[in-house]
Design a protein around this motif. Sequence first.
Motif, PDB file in Angstrom:
ATOM      1  N   HIS A 183      40.782  45.619  53.565  1.00 44.76           N
ATOM      2  CA  HIS A 183      40.622  45.217  52.165  1.00 44.76           C
ATOM      3  C   HIS A 183      40.922  43.730  51.987  1.00 44.76           C
ATOM      4  O   HIS A 183      41.797  43.171  52.653  1.00 44.76           O
ATOM      5  CB  HIS A 183      41.558  46.018  51.256  1.00 44.76           C
ATOM      6  CG  HIS A 183      41.291  47.486  51.252  1.00 44.76           C
ATOM      7  ND1 HIS A 183      40.107  48.029  50.803  1.00 44.76           N
ATOM      8  CD2 HIS A 183      42.055  48.536  51.641  1.00 44.76           C
ATOM      9  CE1 HIS A 183      40.156  49.342  50.915  1.00 44.76           C
ATOM     10  NE2 HIS A 183      41.323  49.671  51.424  1.00 44.76           N
ATOM     11  N   SER A 184      40.204  43.121  51.061  1.00 42.67           N
ATOM     12  CA  SER A 184      40.483  41.744  50.690  1.00 42.67           C
ATOM     13  C   SER A 184      41.544  41.718  49.591  1.00 42.67           C
ATOM     14  O   SER A 184      41.948  42.765  49.070  1.00 42.67           O
ATOM     15  CB  SER A 184      39.209  41.054  50.189  1.00 42.67           C
ATOM     16  OG  SER A 184      38.811  41.619  48.945  1.00 42.67           O
ATOM     17  N   GLU A 185      41.988  40.535  49.218  1.00 41.82           N
ATOM     18  CA  GLU A 185      42.912  40.395  48.096  1.00 41.82           C
ATOM     19  C   GLU A 185      42.202  40.799  46.807  1.00 41.82           C
ATOM     20  O   GLU A 185      41.020  40.507  46.613  1.00 41.82           O
ATOM     21  CB  GLU A 185      43.407  38.957  47.988  1.00 41.82           C
ATOM     22  CG  GLU A 185      44.324  38.530  49.128  1.00 41.82           C
ATOM     23  CD  GLU A 185      45.648  39.283  49.112  1.00 41.82           C
ATOM     24  OE1 GLU A 185      46.112  39.617  48.003  1.00 41.82           O
ATOM     25  OE2 GLU A 185      46.207  39.536  50.193  1.00 41.82           O
ATOM     26  N   ALA A 186      42.934  41.460  45.923  1.00 43.35           N
ATOM     27  CA  ALA A 186      42.353  41.892  44.653  1.00 43.35           C
ATOM     28  C   ALA A 186      42.282  40.722  43.675  1.00 43.35           C
ATOM     29  O   ALA A 186      43.147  39.851  43.664  1.00 43.35           O
ATOM     30  CB  ALA A 186      43.179  43.022  44.057  1.00 43.35           C
ATOM     31  N   SER A 187      41.223  40.711  42.867  1.00 38.66           N
ATOM     32  CA  SER A 187      41.072  39.701  41.829  1.00 38.66           C
ATOM     33  C   SER A 187      40.738  40.392  40.519  1.00 38.66           C
ATOM     34  O   SER A 187      40.066  41.430  40.498  1.00 38.66           O
ATOM     35  CB  SER A 187      39.970  38.705  42.201  1.00 38.66           C
ATOM     36  OG  SER A 187      38.726  39.367  42.369  1.00 38.66           O
ATOM     37  N   LEU A 188      41.224  39.819  39.410  1.00 41.90           N
ATOM     38  CA  LEU A 188      41.035  40.429  38.097  1.00 41.90           C
ATOM     39  C   LEU A 188      39.641  40.110  37.569  1.00 41.90           C
ATOM     40  O   LEU A 188      39.231  38.957  37.505  1.00 41.90           O
ATOM     41  CB  LEU A 188      42.088  39.917  37.122  1.00 41.90           C
ATOM     42  CG  LEU A 188      42.061  40.525  35.712  1.00 41.90           C
ATOM     43  CD1 LEU A 188      42.300  42.032  35.776  1.00 41.90           C
ATOM     44  CD2 LEU A 188      43.084  39.855  34.819  1.00 41.90           C
ATOM     45  N   SER A 189      38.930  41.156  37.194  1.00 43.10           N
ATOM     46  CA  SER A 189      37.615  41.012  36.600  1.00 43.10           C
ATOM     47  C   SER A 189      37.593  41.861  35.329  1.00 43.10           C
ATOM     48  O   SER A 189      37.484  43.081  35.392  1.00 43.10           O
ATOM     49  CB  SER A 189      36.523  41.475  37.570  1.00 43.10           C
ATOM     50  OG  SER A 189      35.250  41.439  36.960  1.00 43.10           O
ATOM     51  N   GLY A 190      37.729  41.189  34.159  1.00 38.54           N
ATOM     52  CA  GLY A 190      37.852  41.936  32.919  1.00 38.54           C
ATOM     53  C   GLY A 190      39.170  42.682  32.886  1.00 38.54           C
ATOM     54  O   GLY A 190      40.233  42.087  32.938  1.00 38.54           O
ATOM     55  N   CYS A 191      39.105  43.998  32.811  1.00 35.17           N
ATOM     56  CA  CYS A 191      40.312  44.831  32.810  1.00 35.17           C
ATOM     57  C   CYS A 191      40.558  45.476  34.165  1.00 35.17           C
ATOM     58  O   CYS A 191      41.431  46.328  34.289  1.00 35.17           O
ATOM     59  CB  CYS A 191      40.189  45.926  31.751  1.00 35.17           C
ATOM     60  SG  CYS A 191      40.766  45.394  30.129  1.00 35.17           S
ATOM     61  N   GLN A 192      39.768  45.124  35.177  1.00 31.38           N
ATOM     62  CA  GLN A 192      39.893  45.779  36.468  1.00 31.38           C
ATOM     63  C   GLN A 192      40.200  44.777  37.565  1.00 31.38           C
ATOM     64  O   GLN A 192      39.709  43.652  37.543  1.00 31.38           O
ATOM     65  CB  GLN A 192      38.599  46.518  36.824  1.00 31.38           C
ATOM     66  CG  GLN A 192      38.199  47.590  35.838  1.00 31.38           C
ATOM     67  CD  GLN A 192      36.993  48.358  36.314  1.00 31.38           C
ATOM     68  OE1 GLN A 192      37.030  49.049  37.322  1.00 31.38           O
ATOM     69  NE2 GLN A 192      35.892  48.243  35.592  1.00 31.38           N
ATOM     70  N   TYR A 193      41.015  45.231  38.499  1.00 33.50           N
ATOM     71  CA  TYR A 193      41.234  44.462  39.715  1.00 33.50           C
ATOM     72  C   TYR A 193      40.255  44.979  40.763  1.00 33.50           C
ATOM     73  O   TYR A 193      40.240  46.171  41.075  1.00 33.50           O
ATOM     74  CB  TYR A 193      42.673  44.617  40.211  1.00 33.50           C
ATOM     75  CG  TYR A 193      43.660  43.775  39.442  1.00 33.50           C
ATOM     76  CD1 TYR A 193      43.921  42.462  39.834  1.00 33.50           C
ATOM     77  CD2 TYR A 193      44.301  44.274  38.320  1.00 33.50           C
ATOM     78  CE1 TYR A 193      44.812  41.673  39.129  1.00 33.50           C
ATOM     79  CE2 TYR A 193      45.205  43.491  37.605  1.00 33.50           C
ATOM     80  CZ  TYR A 193      45.454  42.187  38.015  1.00 33.50           C
ATOM     81  OH  TYR A 193      46.335  41.405  37.312  1.00 33.50           O
TER      82      TYR A 193
END
Length: 325
Positions: A211-221
């Motif tokens: 897995h890559s690092e999570a990023s915030l997109s709207g209300c979802q990571y």
Amino acid sequence: MTFAFLCAILLSVRLLASAQNIQIQPLPPTVNYGENDLVIVCSITNPSQLAAVYFIELQRNSSTLFDGVVSVVTGQTSPIQWKDFALRNRASATASIDSPSSAQLRLTIDKANVQCPSDFKMYKCRMSGFSSIASESVSQETSPIIISYIVKPAVIEVPRVKILNELYVTPDRQFPVGTAITLTCRGQTIRWCAQKTNEMMFTGLPQTPIHSEASLSGCQYTRSSTITYNLTSQDTFTKFLCESGDTGLCGTGTAIQYVNISTTVTEGSSTTSAPSTDEESSTINSPTTNDTSENNDTLTTDGTSASGTIAGGATVLVLLILLVV
């Protein structure tokens, strides 16, 4: 003694007058983003203690302060007063303060217009009125609440395919047996499953994804997930699935994408395809008349025709016999 009794009565009246008469409620308590309207209600909790309600306001947290969103005010030509004009374009409000028993202010943001995460902030309600017990003005506000929400994954990308150790994604979906491929998908919490040709349902893959690092997109990571898969002879046609928001079984996620991979026989394999009937017949066609005469001549070592030599010898023998006679 009389003085002490009178003080106790006055203290009791003050406590009743200061009792909380306003409350704030989100409906539902936890919003399913994209499925529920966001509704916030300011209402009166102890209407019997109020002779009148003059004002109710809903406020929303902005940085370190609370700003007014919408209010209802008695004695106004338009009782509903908007202060957040941007929100007014995508929300509605209803209110009544004719009677303390029915006084309330309701804000509704349609589910299609809810903005995440900006709408899920801290809110509180304020009110002012006149106490029926203490015969004085009352001004109160609620403690702030945070609107809680649940986001079900709704978007996930189609898996990208790459041959192991190659730099670029390939558009190919058919590979030789033994090829190692990588599959990459981007979404929320991702699970990988596969279904082979003779299988009735998808099953989870045992490969451990990277897995890559999570990023915030709207209300979802969101994050990318990559697995490595070695194609075998059983992968004549295998459907790979990546999904988010799974509920247990493969294929029950709220966001699903597929990619179909098939295998080919590699060159040098022990099994080769048999020639077609046309190919076989073309290699055994009967020769033409000219071909037959040419093929029946057997060449000697000096390049002359053996059949021609025999015929010439027979002619000389017949002439010798005639001379003798």
